[in-house]
Motif scaffolding. Sequence first.
Motif, PDB file in Angstrom:
ATOM      1  N   ASP A 301       0.807  -1.209   0.000  1.00 44.52           N
ATOM      2  CA  ASP A 301       0.000   0.000   0.000  1.00 44.52           C
ATOM      3  C   ASP A 301       0.845   1.266   0.000  1.00 44.52           C
ATOM      4  N   GLN A 325      -0.068  -4.346  -3.891  1.00 48.74           N
ATOM      5  CA  GLN A 325      -0.966  -3.190  -3.866  1.00 48.74           C
ATOM      6  C   GLN A 325      -0.194  -1.880  -3.752  1.00 48.74           C
ATOM      7  N   ARG A 354      -4.701   3.032   5.873  1.00 46.28           N
ATOM      8  CA  ARG A 354      -3.503   3.853   5.717  1.00 46.28           C
ATOM      9  C   ARG A 354      -3.510   5.114   6.582  1.00 46.28           C
TER      10      ARG A 354
END
Length: 410
Positions: A301, A325, A354
């Motif tokens: 991420d 990702q 996040r």
Amino acid sequence: MPRTPDHAAPGARATALTAGWLAAALLALLFSALPGGCRLRDGGQEDLVIPQLVRTELYVAPNGSDSNPGTREEPFRTLARAAQAASPGTTVHVAPGIYFGGVRTTTHGTAEARIVFQSSERGAARVVPPLDSRQPAAWDNRANYLDIVGFEIDGTQYQSGMKWLSGIYNAGSHNGIHHNHVHHIGTDVPCEPRGGAGIGVDGYYKGVDGDVAGNHVHDVGPPDCRTMHGIYVSTTANVRDNIIYRASGSGIHLWHDASHVTIRGNTVAASGIGIFVGGGDYYHGKGPNDHTHTVNNIVFDNAQGIVEQGATGPNLSYRHNLVYQNPGGDWQLSPGRQHTGTVSAAPLFADYHRNQPVPDFRLRPGSPAIGKGLPPAATDAVALHSARQPDIGAVPHDGPGPAGLPQSSP
């Protein structure tokens, strides 16, 4: 010391005594050059005493005073005073409480007598900006053989003066930066070319062999600033078992004279680039970055995953990482370079998004990172047979709770 039997002939006895005296004299001369030297026992009987290192314990506490001797009963008040008093072999015990940063440590330890600054309760000694900040780093270490262990470096309470661009900046050699919680460093500064980091291990002053292990680093740099990193390395180092997230540049960034770096078992998320491996703009060497090994990391991420740029040699490796990702690309390696054992799936953290203040990076049951790491090299057949296949990432599925460190106030 050799002794002569009583029944020996007088000449032999005298010769032996002379030889024994000479041997003792030579040994005394040898040991007098060592710290502590040697001594004679009372009564004149020769007795060599091998010198032993005298280790010092110093104490710092919020209720202390810098006019105190720094004992447990009468501790110092500031880290700066303890830094002045420390000598090779000193351990500085820092009690829970709040302390002003802008600390500089310059006294060297030795390989046999390291200097250690440690929070007596992990994460409970909190370093904050002083009323009128005069330094660009919370802790600026220029010494060798020194360890910084278990502190919280918190840049949220800025008041006036110079804003911190670095949490812990290390320019010395053979140093350890272990189990610290470094956060909110330079989040509201202009994005400058010289940049900064939560933890920096820099080779500009010819420092080598940094060990950055078990730290929790997050919220570093203003948005979209590519020069502010979570952990920055420009020399030889080990970077292992760290949690890094929300670093505007790279979670882990290697540049300048970086080479022979091990990046093992870290978790990097929600940053610009997860792990950046490169070399160039050299301080002292000629490059390239070679013999750097990136193993067992979770890179999830981020804007980009694992990126290799600049001058890199043929002996880099990327093994058993979970990389997933990262919208700008999970991998960007030099032409012909291959990564092996990669897991391309969501890590299944226990509790993560996040923007979460303190994500829980433990692995849920069924995570594809469980048991998929590469074991450390075994030194013997027994160790190889008994070694459990490790998990990928900084926090194993049966590890500590969120972040593994106390949560700090926002």
